[in-house]
Design a protein around this motif. Structure first.
Motif, PDB file in Angstrom:
ATOM      1  N   PHE A  98       1.027  -1.505   0.046  1.00  9.86           N
ATOM      2  CA  PHE A  98       0.263   0.013  -0.253  1.00  9.86           C
ATOM      3  C   PHE A  98       0.967   1.158  -0.141  1.00  9.86           C
ATOM      4  N   ASN A 102      -1.257   7.437  -1.673  1.00  9.31           N
ATOM      5  CA  ASN A 102      -2.721   6.726  -1.622  1.00  9.31           C
ATOM      6  C   ASN A 102      -3.842   6.360  -0.741  1.00  9.31           C
ATOM      7  N   ASP A 103      -2.758   5.186   0.421  1.00 10.14           N
ATOM      8  CA  ASP A 103      -3.282   4.836   0.828  1.00 10.14           C
ATOM      9  C   ASP A 103      -2.854   5.047   2.536  1.00 10.14           C
TER      10      ASP A 103
END
Length: 343
Positions: A98, A102-103
């Motif tokens: 991840f 973005n995460d």
């Protein structure tokens, strides 16, 4: 008669093996093989200072990676980015697949971060401190109690669960900080100078805990100035200076890459000075020193060249009693690779 017991409450206390298996599955440790930490062309600039300058490396699941560099090299900045406490100027980093960009929320669920210094609440005890962070990570009820019990036991702080933090030694505070990083059962641990200020016994015990966590499937990135301990603990290392990654790989790989020069010591039965004079006529020989029956010198070449040199000496009629080759330690490699530059 209804035989469905899926909703029944199980009051039986889980065994250590069951609890360990549940912990590891929840933290994502068993998501599969592959790299669990990855930095892709990571950059972080502060004005004109390039704290992290185009760094790329990866750490396989269940491995311990040692991050080595002088103060100001960019280690902590890299770790803060991995911990989602800072954003890169360019590039990206991944925890368990991840992106930290973005995460970030998914990254935090899978990551435990132990900074080089951490704040403690002086008037709370160890169990209250860990319970606070268990709740902050969304643990409730029986699961929270099980995690608290396991972390206190694993870190060796169960005997002082009711002791105020202000009364703990440096070593016990480091154990408590590690427990805080473990409380939500992360797949990845980022440890920034965890052995700083610890006595020898505390460092040994910390090293054992880290290796045990790796054996359980955790992936660990650790920075330290105690290079001898990293060499014993880590599956691979990376050397960073002025924001640039200078070398990466296993300790053995880096040693072989940098082992173009080695120190040889030859013990002769007699004629040591005469032998030294002849050795100096050979190419790749430097800094020859005679000490009684010992001849020491720097030698440029691999193991085959070393064997050929010893055979040549014997062939010249010198009686060689002993040959010793000094293998470069991780500290030797670090001094050879870095220049002591800071930003």
């Amino acid at each position: 008669m209804n035989t469905d017991t899926s909703s029944a409450v199980d009051d039986r206390k889980p065994t250590g093996g069951e609890l360990a298996g549940a912990m590891e599955t929840r933290g994502g440790v068993h998501r599969g093989a592959g790299d669990c930490i990855e930095l892709r062309r990571l950059h972080r600039f502060f004005g004109k200072t390039k704290a992290v300058n185009d760094i790329s490396f990866s750490v396989a699941r269940g491995h311990v990676f040692g991050y080595i560099g002088p103060n100001g090299a960019g280690k902590t900045t890299s770790m803060r980015i991995l911990a989602t406490l800072d954003l890169p100027s360019y590039g990206d980093a991944f925890i368990d697949g991840f992106s930290v960009i973005n995460d970030p929320e998914l990254v935090r669920r899978r990551l435990g971060f132990m900074p080089d210094s951490f704040g403690t609440y002086r008037d709370v005890n160890c169990k209250e401190y860990l319970d606070f962070f268990a709740r902050a990570n969304g643990l409730v009820g029986r699961e929270r109690n099980q995690r608290l019990e396991w972390v206190l036991d694993f870190t060796g702080t169960a005997g002082m669960a009711s002791k105020p933090i202000r009364g703990l030694s440096k070593g016990m505070k480091q154990r408590l900080c590690l427990g805080r990083a473990l409380i939500h059962d992360p797949a990845v641990l980022i440890l920034d100078e965890p052995a700083a200020g610890l006595d020898p016994r505390a460092r040994i015990e910390l090293r054992k805990m880290i290796r045990e966590l790796a054996d359980r499937g955790k992936t660990v990135l650790i920075s330290s100035h105690i290079l001898t301990e990293l060499a014993e603990m880590c599956d691979s290392v990376g050397i960073i200076e002025q924001g640039c990654l200078l070398a990466t790989g296993s300790v053995e790989q880096i040693q072989r890459q940098r082992e173009t020069h080695r120190e040889l010591t030859i013990r002769l039965l007699d004629r040591a000075s005469e032998c030294a004079q002849e050795i100096e006529t050979r190419t790749g020989i430097d800094r020859t020193l005679v000490d009684g029956t010992l001849v020491r010198f720097e030698f440029e070449g691999d193991l085959e060249a070393q064997a050929d040199l010893v055979a040549w000496i014997v062939g010249r009629g010198y009686r060689v009693a002993e040959v010793a080759s000094h293998k470069k330690s991780l500290e030797d490699v670090f001094l050879q690779v870095t220049e002591g530059l800071v930003q």
